[in-house]
Enzyme design. Structure first.
Site, mmCIF file in Angstrom:
data_model
loop_
_atom_site.group_PDB
_atom_site.id
_atom_site.type_symbol
_atom_site.label_atom_id
_atom_site.label_comp_id
_atom_site.label_asym_id
_atom_site.label_seq_id
_atom_site.Cartn_x
_atom_site.Cartn_y
_atom_site.Cartn_z
ATOM 1 N N ARG A 268 -4.092 -54.396 52.296
ATOM 2 C CA ARG A 268 -4.692 -53.045 52.048
ATOM 3 C C ARG A 268 -4.258 -52.493 50.744
ATOM 4 N NH1 ARG A 268 -1.192 -49.329 56.422
ATOM 5 N NH2 ARG A 268 0.378 -48.769 54.850
ATOM 6 N N GLY B 107 5.559 -53.300 49.617
ATOM 7 C CA GLY B 107 6.458 -52.017 49.405
ATOM 8 C C GLY B 107 6.419 -51.164 50.644
ATOM 9 N N TYR C 183 13.982 -45.576 47.942
ATOM 10 C CA TYR C 183 12.684 -46.064 47.276
ATOM 11 C C TYR C 183 13.132 -46.097 45.939
ATOM 12 C CZ TYR C 183 7.735 -46.257 46.264
ATOM 13 O OH TYR C 183 6.637 -46.667 45.503
HETATM 14 P P1 NAD Z 1 0.380 -49.595 51.287
HETATM 15 O O1 NAD Z 1 1.659 -48.989 52.516
HETATM 16 O O2 NAD Z 1 -0.967 -49.083 51.292
HETATM 17 O O3 NAD Z 1 0.465 -51.426 51.441
HETATM 18 C C1 NAD Z 1 1.677 -51.819 51.324
HETATM 19 C C2 NAD Z 1 1.493 -53.270 51.983
HETATM 20 O O4 NAD Z 1 2.912 -53.890 51.999
HETATM 21 C C3 NAD Z 1 1.120 -53.248 53.466
HETATM 22 O O5 NAD Z 1 -0.187 -53.719 53.716
HETATM 23 C C4 NAD Z 1 2.282 -53.688 54.253
HETATM 24 O O6 NAD Z 1 1.877 -54.320 55.518
HETATM 25 C C5 NAD Z 1 2.870 -54.608 53.190
HETATM 26 N N1 NAD Z 1 4.129 -54.930 53.683
HETATM 27 C C6 NAD Z 1 5.137 -53.936 53.933
HETATM 28 N N2 NAD Z 1 6.465 -54.595 54.373
HETATM 29 C C7 NAD Z 1 5.906 -55.992 54.074
HETATM 30 C C8 NAD Z 1 6.773 -56.889 54.457
HETATM 31 N N3 NAD Z 1 8.174 -57.245 54.924
HETATM 32 N N4 NAD Z 1 6.275 -58.306 54.505
HETATM 33 C C9 NAD Z 1 5.233 -58.220 53.989
HETATM 34 N N5 NAD Z 1 4.295 -57.519 53.660
HETATM 35 C C10 NAD Z 1 4.784 -56.313 53.689
HETATM 36 O O7 NAD Z 1 1.056 -49.250 49.839
HETATM 37 P P2 NAD Z 1 0.334 -49.227 48.631
HETATM 38 O O8 NAD Z 1 0.368 -47.633 48.609
HETATM 39 O O9 NAD Z 1 -0.904 -49.875 48.575
HETATM 40 O O10 NAD Z 1 1.533 -49.614 47.592
HETATM 41 C C11 NAD Z 1 1.592 -50.970 47.173
HETATM 42 C C12 NAD Z 1 3.029 -50.787 46.247
HETATM 43 O O11 NAD Z 1 2.546 -49.910 45.071
HETATM 44 C C13 NAD Z 1 4.104 -50.642 46.763
HETATM 45 O O12 NAD Z 1 4.934 -51.412 46.236
HETATM 46 C C14 NAD Z 1 4.542 -49.212 46.670
HETATM 47 O O13 NAD Z 1 5.734 -48.815 46.342
HETATM 48 C C15 NAD Z 1 3.666 -49.216 44.950
HETATM 49 N N6 NAD Z 1 3.500 -47.810 44.642
HETATM 50 C C16 NAD Z 1 2.431 -47.130 45.336
HETATM 51 C C17 NAD Z 1 2.224 -45.820 44.893
HETATM 52 C C18 NAD Z 1 1.068 -45.160 45.340
HETATM 53 O O14 NAD Z 1 0.661 -44.071 44.930
HETATM 54 N N7 NAD Z 1 0.291 -45.496 46.322
HETATM 55 C C19 NAD Z 1 2.713 -45.321 43.724
HETATM 56 C C20 NAD Z 1 3.829 -46.004 43.224
HETATM 57 C C21 NAD Z 1 4.159 -47.214 43.634
#
Ligand code: NAD
Length: 432
Positions: free
Chosen positions: A205, A275, A338
């Site tokens: 996702r 993440g 984080y």
């Molecule tokens: P999200 O929570 O929507 O998706 C993260 C995905 O990682 C999920 O599908 C989850 O199941 C998977 N995941 C978590 N733990 C796992 C594990 N142990 N093994 C395998 N898969 C695992 O998050 P997102 O918003 O799409 O973020 C994606 C990345 O971007 C992350 O690293 C997040 O820290 C980084 N990020 C996001 C934002 C934001 O604004 N959304 C900002 C800065 C950084």
């Protein structure tokens, strides 16, 4: 997850009200692949960058009446601070006349590659200009500084293409370093990743799903990985990109070894996107909350990369892309775990990039700001609104904005772009 304020501000009556009250005015961002143009080019006489732009198919002009789609200035010849006046001479007349979603790119020589103190000072000064223009111009206009190695300007082609296109809509105020060498041109302009195998973690996702879709669009065979609990969503993403799904918890002690068994043909592109957050001030955080975030966001990417290298599964000419965060650059209240993990991702890039460039493998990271996903939808409402508005675009980014940035870093033509941390944050004030 929708940004109702932005929809209102972009409506006819809403826009008038927003203007009258002086409220944040989020522009509609252009996100297509077309290059901004016409490109008014200035700076170094006989610049090889001008040729690189022409080769890309950009509509480059040297003089013409405004409006322009992009202003590009090669400042690499400015060897003394007194010569910086050339920047004012070039930008001042056109500051108000760029198209919406226009582009400003300044090219220079990295200060560490300058032969004299005056040259190094003048080249470092460029960063103040581009970061300020990004904040001043508004209307979805982005501004970047690209440090290019002298005599290797052709290596900047893939970077110039990305930064001039709508695909860099939410990237602004960045400094990109392009190293020496001449990466091969893509075999197929629309499918530059044909024949490459790309592993994307956390692909079920949000940002990960967008990365899988975008790398698939560019021709890669995508291996989409996520936890077993996300199996259905993961299968849907893998089906959509005609890739393969791997259900695996990256924190499992044997995760790296198990993953290797799913990569019999090795891998060319590894995107460490998975993440999690477990937000609490450090005073209230228990050890489990600390450990789980470090394990997923930092230990897993480092361990998996090491295992792929040990087993010879990461091909020469490969690409490793980490996903950091602006919290890893600026720090954030309630996110010690984080921010530590995401700052560690930057450390990972800095340590690995010089180690692997000899094999043509690049290591970079993106650092997203506020991106509209399930992760940010869970934020308290006031924090969420602040995150959306406190950037030069006055809006949150979309998962595709992060994905397009990764697609640029993964492209064959980006073979000399390594060791970079590229923020995809609309030039967020946090950590700016
Ligand atoms: P999200 O929570 O929507 O998706 C993260 C995905 O990682 C999920 O599908 C989850 O199941 C998977 N995941 C978590 N733990 C796992 C594990 N142990 N093994 C395998 N898969 C695992 O998050 P997102 O918003 O799409 O973020 C994606 C990345 O971007 C992350 O690293 C997040 O820290 C980084 N990020 C996001 C934002 C934001 O604004 N959304 C900002 C800065 C950084």
């Amino acid at each position: 997850m929708g940004d109702r304020y932005a929809s209102f501000a972009n409506s006819g009556p809403g826009h008038a009200l927003v203007k009258r009250l002086g409220l944040p005015d989020p522009p509609r961002l252009r996100r297509d692949a077309a290059l901004a143009g016409p490109v008014l080019f200035g700076g170094r006489p006989g610049s090889a960058v001008r040729d690189a732009l022409t080769k890309l198919g950009a509509d480059v002009i040297d003089t013409a009446d405004p409006p322009h789609g992009a202003l590009v200035f090669d400042a690499s010849h400015l060897t003394d601070p007194a010569q910086l006046v050339a920047l004012h001479e070039f930008f001042h007349p056109y500051a108000r006349s760029l198209h919406r979603s226009g582009r400003v790119i300044v090219l220079g020589t990295a200060p560490e590659n300058c032969g004299t103190t005056g040259h190094a000072i003048a080249q470092r000064a460029l960063e103040g200009l581009t970061r300020s223009i990004g904040k001043e111009f508004g209307r979805g206009i982005t501004a970047q500084l690209v440090y290019v190695t002298p005599d290797a300007e052709a290596a900047a082609e893939s970077t110039l293409r990305f930064l001039l296109s709508g695909r860099s809509a939410y990237v602004s105020g960045q400094v990109v370093r392009v190293g020496p060498g001449h990466p091969p041109p893509p075999a197929h302009p629309d499918r530059p990743l044909d024949g490459r195998i790309a592993l994307v973690t956390g692909a079920a996702r949000g940002i990960g799903a967008a990365i899988a879709t975008t790398l698939g669009r560019d021709g890669a065979t995508v291996i989409a990985l996520d936890v077993p609990a996300a199996g259905d969503a993961l299968a849907a993403v893998a089906n959509e990109v005609r890739g393969r799904a791997v259900q695996l918890d990256l924190t499992h002690p044997e995760a790296a070894g198990r993953l290797a068994t799913h990569l019999p043909d090795g891998v060319d592109i590894v995107v460490h996107n998975a993440g999690i957050t477990r937000d609490r001030t450090i005073a209230k955080m228990d050890a489990a909350g600390w450990n789980s975030v470090i394990a997923v966001n930092l230990t897993a990417p480092a361990r998996i990369t090491a295992e792929l290298l040990d087993r010879g599964l990461l091909h020469d000419g490969g690409r490793v892309v980490g996903v950091s965060s602006i919290a890893g650059i600026a720090g954030n209240r309630g996110q010690t775990n984080y921010a530590t993990s995401k700052a560690g991702v930057i450390g990972f890039v800095r340590a690995m990039a010089p180690e692997l460039i000899g094999r043509g493998i690049t290591v970079n990271a993106v650092a997203p700001g506020f991106i509209e996903t399930a992760m940010t939808a869970r934020m308290p409402v006031m924090l969420r609104e602040a995150g959306r508005r406190m950037n030069s675009m006055a809006q949150g980014g979309r998962p595709v904005d992060v994905a397009e940035t990764i697609a640029w870093l993964a492209a064959p033509g980006s073979g000399t772009v390594t060791g970079n941390i590229v923020r995809v944050c609309g030039q967020s004030l946090l950590g700016a």
